[in-house]
Design an enzyme around this catalytic site. Structure first.
Site, PDB file in Angstrom:
ATOM      1  N   HIS A 156       0.902  -1.283  -0.148  1.00  0.00           N
ATOM      2  CA  HIS A 156      -0.001   0.000   0.059  1.00  0.00           C
ATOM      3  C   HIS A 156       0.780   1.339   0.039  1.00  0.00           C
ATOM      4  O   HIS A 156       0.471   2.503   0.634  1.00  0.00           O
ATOM      5  CB  HIS A 156      -1.024   0.011   1.060  1.00  0.00           C
ATOM      6  CG  HIS A 156      -1.718  -1.268   1.592  1.00  0.00           C
ATOM      7  ND1 HIS A 156      -3.040  -1.379   0.766  1.00  0.00           N
ATOM      8  CD2 HIS A 156      -1.639  -2.131   1.870  1.00  0.00           C
ATOM      9  CE1 HIS A 156      -3.542  -2.595   1.152  1.00  0.00           C
ATOM     10  NE2 HIS A 156      -2.405  -3.246   2.020  1.00  0.00           N
ATOM     11  N   SER A 277      15.026  22.607 -14.599  1.00  0.00           N
ATOM     12  CA  SER A 277      13.756  23.330 -14.938  1.00  0.00           C
ATOM     13  C   SER A 277      14.433  24.422 -15.288  1.00  0.00           C
ATOM     14  O   SER A 277      15.268  25.100 -15.164  1.00  0.00           O
ATOM     15  CB  SER A 277      12.915  23.560 -13.637  1.00  0.00           C
ATOM     16  OG  SER A 277      12.118  24.734 -13.625  1.00  0.00           O
ATOM     17  N   LYS A 283      15.987  22.261  -9.568  1.00  0.00           N
ATOM     18  CA  LYS A 283      15.341  20.958  -9.637  1.00  0.00           C
ATOM     19  C   LYS A 283      16.356  20.106 -10.397  1.00  0.00           C
ATOM     20  O   LYS A 283      17.145  20.461 -11.530  1.00  0.00           O
ATOM     21  CB  LYS A 283      14.177  21.379 -10.799  1.00  0.00           C
ATOM     22  CG  LYS A 283      13.049  21.834  -9.829  1.00  0.00           C
ATOM     23  CD  LYS A 283      12.476  20.760  -9.264  1.00  0.00           C
ATOM     24  CE  LYS A 283      11.069  20.895  -9.084  1.00  0.00           C
ATOM     25  NZ  LYS A 283      10.243  20.600 -10.095  1.00  0.00           N
ATOM     26  N   GLU A 290       9.815   9.305 -16.169  1.00  0.00           N
ATOM     27  CA  GLU A 290       8.545   9.872 -16.574  1.00  0.00           C
ATOM     28  C   GLU A 290       8.025   9.469 -17.723  1.00  0.00           C
ATOM     29  O   GLU A 290       7.009   9.041 -18.237  1.00  0.00           O
ATOM     30  CB  GLU A 290       8.463  11.253 -16.450  1.00  0.00           C
ATOM     31  CG  GLU A 290       8.552  11.551 -14.765  1.00  0.00           C
ATOM     32  CD  GLU A 290       8.715  13.081 -14.321  1.00  0.00           C
ATOM     33  OE1 GLU A 290       8.238  13.921 -15.243  1.00  0.00           O
ATOM     34  OE2 GLU A 290       8.786  13.243 -13.435  1.00  0.00           O
ATOM     35  N   LYS A 325       1.096  -1.735 -39.835  1.00  0.00           N
ATOM     36  CA  LYS A 325       2.605  -1.180 -40.062  1.00  0.00           C
ATOM     37  C   LYS A 325       2.737  -0.087 -39.129  1.00  0.00           C
ATOM     38  O   LYS A 325       3.797  -0.423 -38.060  1.00  0.00           O
ATOM     39  CB  LYS A 325       2.645  -1.105 -41.368  1.00  0.00           C
ATOM     40  CG  LYS A 325       2.875  -2.152 -42.309  1.00  0.00           C
ATOM     41  CD  LYS A 325       3.194  -1.914 -43.627  1.00  0.00           C
ATOM     42  CE  LYS A 325       2.641  -3.371 -44.362  1.00  0.00           C
ATOM     43  NZ  LYS A 325       1.109  -3.207 -44.273  1.00  0.00           N
TER      44      LYS A 325
END
Ligand code: ARG
Length: 463
Positions: A156, A277, A283, A290, A325
């Site tokens: 969980h 970023s 970042k 992803e 295709k």
């Protein structure tokens, strides 16, 4: 607008009809298969006395030249041809004249395209299987390096019981191993030659279908000529195999994304495999993971698309089947790109072993083992479960883990606690005690690694 079938028509095809009908923009990917198939066909025709030696030689020479001219860019595949088969035939006739007009004797584009696609898919299945092997090797290497890297296992998405990184990655080894087996199974089932099926009813020429089969590396000819030109099961089966690979890679990606968050910090993705970023300088994003997760939908789409295309088609060939295709080509390319990049990301990722271990300790992952300890001291399991539950509440309140409680504190919950509790619930003990087949304990994992190695050696021998 260059067509193979003008004779019956008194009027030119509308330009937009020609364009809508044409497949050259994508089936040009089949040029190698088309030429190899045509060479096998004319060599067989000569052996059977349908063509003479000089006709065969001039066709084979012409086809070989076309292949190298396209390769070097001397000849370009342009949109004025309907499909790759028309292009090759037109170029051949341009090059060698009337002999070229004999190449298509005893053949239809229906068995021709069925052959080209099978040859393409078979090659792509092998390439995908090879990429899976490379990923399995990376996973196995990480397992070997992390037999004692402790971490929480989750259910969980909540910390559940302690395990090791080797054990966690071992689960993915099994998934990709099955994926590899599925690709090989599909290959074995589909490796039969449809050439010689003609439009769908065979031909009246004395074709030797066994001969072309062995020339082209097939197990043998397909059994029923109607099925040979109508069957796209092998494309659908391949797309299903590819969808499962993507599903596994997507789950793996999801975990990498979670592990890479500021909250978890279990892993650090290498700079070479992450992106920044445009506005937030701090970042470092897990874009590869992803995108792999994102592209999974695209591959599932291909599978559903072709299943739906095929579901209402009467026998034998229908033009709907030209739709096989793009989805098949795209899915193979997507999966192979994803496997390659995902493997590169995994191979260079760093694991924050200390943080992983701390996370397991802080997450009460030894609670089951603490209950089992009481059971060993004679407390019934249900009572032990209740006692440890209350201890967990106490620990959360104090901001500590069970092993940080003093023996006096523990005895306050049950007289059965003794000094040996600390050893019994240490992370290492919790994992080491799990030695049943497939469990994370060292002995069990060593066995698993042995099996992995045997599997990798066996598949390498086979290729
Ligand atoms: N481009 C066609 C395809 O991919 C080739 C087969 C054409 N056959 C026909 N009967 N029109 O399916």
């Amino acid at each position: 607008m260059a067509q193979l079938w003008g004779g019956r028509f008194t009027k030119e095809t509308e330009k937009k009809v020609f364009d809508f009908n044409a497949s050259i923009s994508f089936d040009k990917a089949l040029i190698d298969e088309d030429i190899e198939g045509s060479i096998a066909h004319v060599v067989m025709l000569e052996k059977q006395g349908v063509l003479n030696l000089s006709e065969k030689d001039s066709i084979v020479k012409g086809l070989t030249e076309i292949r190298s001219e396209v390769e070097t860019g001397k000849t370009r595949i342009t949109d004025e041809y309907e499909d790759i088969h028309s292009f090759v035939e037109a170029k051949l006739i341009e090059k060698i004249g009337d002999d070229g007009k004999k190449m298509h004797t005893g053949r239809s584009r229906n068995d021709q395209v069925a052959l080209d696609m099978r040859m393409y898919v078979r090659k792509a299945l092998d390439a995908t299987a090879d990429s899976i092997v490379r990923l399995l090797e990376t996973i196995n290497r990480i397992m070997e390096d992390n037999i004692e890297t402790f971490m929480p296992g989750f259910t969980h998405l909540q910390k559940a019981q302690p395990t090791t990184l080797a054990h966690h990655f071992g689960a993915y080894f099994e998934m990709f191993k099955r994926d590899h087996q599925r690709l090989k199974d599909t290959y074995r089932r589909m490796n039969y030659n449809p050439l010689g099926a003609g439009a769908f009813a065979g031909t009246t020429y004395p074709l030797d279908r066994n001969y072309t089969s062995s020339m082209l590396g097939f197990e043998g000819p397909t059994a029923n000529s109607m099925d040979s030109v109508s069957d796209r099961d092998y494309c659908i089966e391949s797309l299903s195999d590819l969808s499962l690979i993507m599903m596994h890679m997507s789950r793996f990606s999801e975990e990498i994304i979670i592990w890479n968050t500021n909250e978890y910090r279990f892993v650090e993705i290498d700079d070479g495999y992450s992106t920044g970023s445009s506005i937030m300088p701090q970042k470092k994003n897990p874009d590869i993971a992803e995108l792999v997760r994102g592209k999974t939908g695209r591959v599932y789409g291909s599978l559903i698309s072709l299943l739906t295309t095929m579901k209402g088609l009467p026998l034998a060939y229908n033009k709907d089947m030209q739709e096989d295709k793009e989805v098949t080509f795209d899915a193979f390319k997507t999966v192979n790109d994803c496997l390659d990049l995902f493997n590169g990301m995994l191979d260079t990722i760093r694991f924050n072993k200390e943080i992983m271990e701390k996370s397991a300790v802080r997450g009460f992952t030894n609670a089951t083992d603490a209950a089992d300890y009481l059971v060993c001291k004679g407390v019934p399991f249900r009572d032990a479960h209740g006692i440890i539950g209350r201890i967990v509440i106490y620990c959360i309140d104090k901001g500590i883990s069970i092993d940080e409680m003093t023996i006096e504190e523990l005895k306050g919950f049950s007289e059965c606690f003794d000094d040996d509790i600390y050893d019994a619930i240490s992370l290492k003990t919790c994992v080491e005690k799990r030695v049943t087949v497939g469990a994370p304990g060292k002995c069990a994992i060593m066995e698993e690694l042995k099996k992995n190695k045997e599997f990798l050696e066996k598949i390498k021998e086979e290729t």
